[in-house]
Design a protein around this motif. Structure first.
Motif, PDB file in Angstrom:
ATOM      1  N   ALA A  58       0.849  -1.183   0.000  1.00  0.00           N
ATOM      2  CA  ALA A  58       0.000   0.000   0.000  1.00  0.00           C
ATOM      3  C   ALA A  58       0.888   1.237   0.000  1.00  0.00           C
ATOM      4  O   ALA A  58       1.878   1.306   0.718  1.00  0.00           O
ATOM      5  CB  ALA A  58      -0.908   0.005   1.218  1.00  0.00           C
ATOM      6  N   ALA A  59       0.545   2.221  -0.829  1.00  0.00           N
ATOM      7  CA  ALA A  59       1.360   3.437  -0.941  1.00  0.00           C
ATOM      8  C   ALA A  59       1.056   4.374   0.221  1.00  0.00           C
ATOM      9  O   ALA A  59       0.394   5.394   0.082  1.00  0.00           O
ATOM     10  CB  ALA A  59       1.094   4.116  -2.276  1.00  0.00           C
ATOM     11  N   SER A  60       1.509   3.986   1.414  1.00  0.00           N
ATOM     12  CA  SER A  60       1.277   4.791   2.604  1.00  0.00           C
ATOM     13  C   SER A  60       2.561   4.925   3.385  1.00  0.00           C
ATOM     14  O   SER A  60       3.486   4.129   3.248  1.00  0.00           O
ATOM     15  CB  SER A  60       0.200   4.142   3.483  1.00  0.00           C
ATOM     16  N   THR A  61       2.625   5.951   4.213  1.00  0.00           N
ATOM     17  CA  THR A  61       3.826   6.185   5.016  1.00  0.00           C
ATOM     18  C   THR A  61       4.098   5.010   5.944  1.00  0.00           C
ATOM     19  O   THR A  61       5.237   4.618   6.173  1.00  0.00           O
ATOM     20  CB  THR A  61       3.670   7.474   5.846  1.00  0.00           C
ATOM     21  N   ALA A  62       3.016   4.403   6.493  1.00  0.00           N
ATOM     22  CA  ALA A  62       3.178   3.313   7.454  1.00  0.00           C
ATOM     23  C   ALA A  62       3.836   2.093   6.830  1.00  0.00           C
ATOM     24  O   ALA A  62       4.465   1.301   7.515  1.00  0.00           O
ATOM     25  CB  ALA A  62       1.820   2.932   8.037  1.00  0.00           C
ATOM     26  N   ALA A  63       3.664   1.940   5.488  1.00  0.00           N
ATOM     27  CA  ALA A  63       4.195   0.748   4.837  1.00  0.00           C
ATOM     28  C   ALA A  63       5.608   0.942   4.310  1.00  0.00           C
ATOM     29  O   ALA A  63       6.195  -0.004   3.804  1.00  0.00           O
ATOM     30  CB  ALA A  63       3.274   0.336   3.690  1.00  0.00           C
ATOM     31  N   THR A  64       6.145   2.147   4.411  1.00  0.00           N
ATOM     32  CA  THR A  64       7.487   2.364   3.897  1.00  0.00           C
ATOM     33  C   THR A  64       8.529   1.803   4.856  1.00  0.00           C
ATOM     34  O   THR A  64       8.283   1.643   6.046  1.00  0.00           O
ATOM     35  CB  THR A  64       7.751   3.865   3.677  1.00  0.00           C
ATOM     36  N   GLY A  65       9.691   1.517   4.293  1.00  0.00           N
ATOM     37  CA  GLY A  65      10.759   0.942   5.097  1.00  0.00           C
ATOM     38  C   GLY A  65      10.951  -0.530   4.800  1.00  0.00           C
ATOM     39  O   GLY A  65      10.463  -1.056   3.790  1.00  0.00           O
ATOM     40  N   PRO A  66      11.644  -1.250   5.666  1.00  0.00           N
ATOM     41  CA  PRO A  66      11.960  -2.662   5.406  1.00  0.00           C
ATOM     42  C   PRO A  66      10.744  -3.564   5.541  1.00  0.00           C
ATOM     43  O   PRO A  66       9.977  -3.460   6.490  1.00  0.00           O
ATOM     44  CB  PRO A  66      13.012  -2.985   6.474  1.00  0.00           C
ATOM     45  N   TRP A  67      10.591  -4.472   4.604  1.00  0.00           N
ATOM     46  CA  TRP A  67       9.575  -5.523   4.652  1.00  0.00           C
ATOM     47  C   TRP A  67      10.293  -6.857   4.738  1.00  0.00           C
ATOM     48  O   TRP A  67      11.285  -7.090   4.045  1.00  0.00           O
ATOM     49  CB  TRP A  67       8.705  -5.511   3.384  1.00  0.00           C
ATOM     50  N   LEU A  68       9.782  -7.753   5.563  1.00  0.00           N
ATOM     51  CA  LEU A  68      10.403  -9.058   5.758  1.00  0.00           C
ATOM     52  C   LEU A  68       9.440 -10.163   5.339  1.00  0.00           C
ATOM     53  O   LEU A  68       8.262 -10.134   5.680  1.00  0.00           O
ATOM     54  CB  LEU A  68      10.784  -9.252   7.224  1.00  0.00           C
ATOM     55  N   ALA A  69       9.960 -11.141   4.599  1.00  0.00           N
ATOM     56  CA  ALA A  69       9.163 -12.310   4.208  1.00  0.00           C
ATOM     57  C   ALA A  69       9.768 -13.556   4.833  1.00  0.00           C
ATOM     58  O   ALA A  69      10.952 -13.837   4.644  1.00  0.00           O
ATOM     59  CB  ALA A  69       9.128 -12.453   2.688  1.00  0.00           C
ATOM     60  N   HIS A  70       8.959 -14.277   5.616  1.00  0.00           N
ATOM     61  CA  HIS A  70       9.386 -15.567   6.173  1.00  0.00           C
ATOM     62  C   HIS A  70       8.776 -16.645   5.286  1.00  0.00           C
ATOM     63  O   HIS A  70       7.581 -16.915   5.326  1.00  0.00           O
ATOM     64  CB  HIS A  70       8.898 -15.712   7.607  1.00  0.00           C
ATOM     65  N   VAL A  71       9.617 -17.258   4.464  1.00  0.00           N
ATOM     66  CA  VAL A  71       9.160 -18.238   3.466  1.00  0.00           C
ATOM     67  C   VAL A  71       9.316 -19.646   4.016  1.00  0.00           C
ATOM     68  O   VAL A  71      10.367 -20.000   4.559  1.00  0.00           O
ATOM     69  CB  VAL A  71       9.954 -18.089   2.157  1.00  0.00           C
ATOM     70  N   THR A  72       8.264 -20.454   3.870  1.00  0.00           N
ATOM     71  CA  THR A  72       8.313 -21.847   4.333  1.00  0.00           C
ATOM     72  C   THR A  72       7.886 -22.791   3.214  1.00  0.00           C
ATOM     73  O   THR A  72       6.980 -22.481   2.434  1.00  0.00           O
ATOM     74  CB  THR A  72       7.396 -22.061   5.551  1.00  0.00           C
TER      75      THR A  72
END
Length: 295
Positions: free
Chosen positions: A141-155
């Motif tokens: 989502a193009a929002s300030t809260a969603a900016t920064g590092p995103w982490l994916a835990h893949v299983t």
């Protein structure tokens, strides 16, 4: 349920819960622990063992049989003490899981998490069906809260059993070059990656995973959009060789253990001091006192 505005305040909350749990555990042990029976059993065992050795040495069969009967009776005291310990452990375990449930219920780091499926059927973001590379697209989502590092835990799973797992991350909307999670051990490592480490606002993140274990597997990723729980300790925990705690459960257990050990050491020193103060004055002190009075 979100109760805390940030992970820092939640970290303090979990530590306080751990301290309360440690105090409660010690209270239960002191209140319901049958230390008297266990002490009686140990003292009886030492005494009876000495009597048994003396009777055996004297070749007194009647005395040996008598001591053995007393030893059997002494075991009933031990069984009573052990049964009491089992009851205490049951109470402490129930309390432990209760406190853990409370801690995880209010974890703000999982409120914005969501799970996606990675596919290998040539549809959507997957380039080629059956090539062993599972793919998925994420459009944050193009929002300030969603900016920064995103982490994916893949299983990688088969019938609910996790065969492989790994982490991949990207930064959305602003540069961030820090990796927050250590990778799993080599025997469980899974080749996962985002096509780019930086995705601009409104852009699409492409996630890839290449499983090397299992057949007929399903691959999914749990994504965390900027908030996660981790504690970097100032030292490495021996034996398990861990310095970063990646979940509140580990932090709760760590604080409980540290506080429990510290409380035991402090209380031990206090008890030693009490025993020392209870000892009567030595003969030299008594003699000095008499000398002053006679003068």
């Amino acid at each position: 349920m979100v109760l805390f505005p940030d992970v820092q305040s939640y970290t303090i909350f979990v530590a306080v819960l751990a301290l309360i749990y440690s105090v409660f555990s010690r209270f239960v042990q002191q209140k319901f622990g049958n230390q008297k029976d266990m002490k009686e059993f140990q003292e009886n065992s030492k005494r009876l063992q000495k009597e048994f050795e003396e009777a055996t040495k004297a070749n007194n069969k009647a005395r040996v049989d008598e001591v053995m009967q007393k030893q059997m009776a002494n075991f009933s005291i031990m069984n009573k003490a052990l049964f009491g310990q089992f009851k205490i452990m049951a109470i402490i375990l129930v309390a432990f899981f209760g406190f853990m449930f409370i801690a995880n219920t209010f974890d703000p780091a999982v409120a914005d998490d969501f799970t996606i499926k990675l596919i290998d059927d040539g549809a959507g973001c997957d380039a080629l069906a059956g090539d062993g590379v599972f793919s998925s697209c994420i459009i944050p989502a193009a929002s300030t809260a969603a900016t920064g590092p995103w982490l994916a835990h893949v299983t990688v799973q088969n019938g609910g059993e996790i065969l492989q797992e790994n982490y991949a991350w990207f930064s959305y909307g602003k540069k961030n070059g820090e990796s927050f999670y250590a990778k799993p051990s080599a025997d469980r490592a899974l080749n996962t990656s985002f096509a780019s480490g930086f995705v601009p606002n409104g852009g699409t993140a492409y996630l890839y995973a290449n499983p090397t274990k299992g057949n007929d597997v399903s691959v999914e990723a749990k994504l965390n959009s900027g908030t996660w729980f981790y504690i970097d300790l100032p030292f490495t925990i021996p034996i398990i060789n861990v310095q970063r705690l990646n979940d509140p459960n580990g932090w709760f257990i760590f604080v409980s253990i540290i506080f429990g050990i510290s409380a035991s050491l402090v209380l031990g020193q206090i008890n030693k001091l009490k025993d020392k103060l209870k000892k009567p004055a030595d003969s030299s002190g008594a003699g000095a006192s008499v000398g002053v009075q006679s003068k």
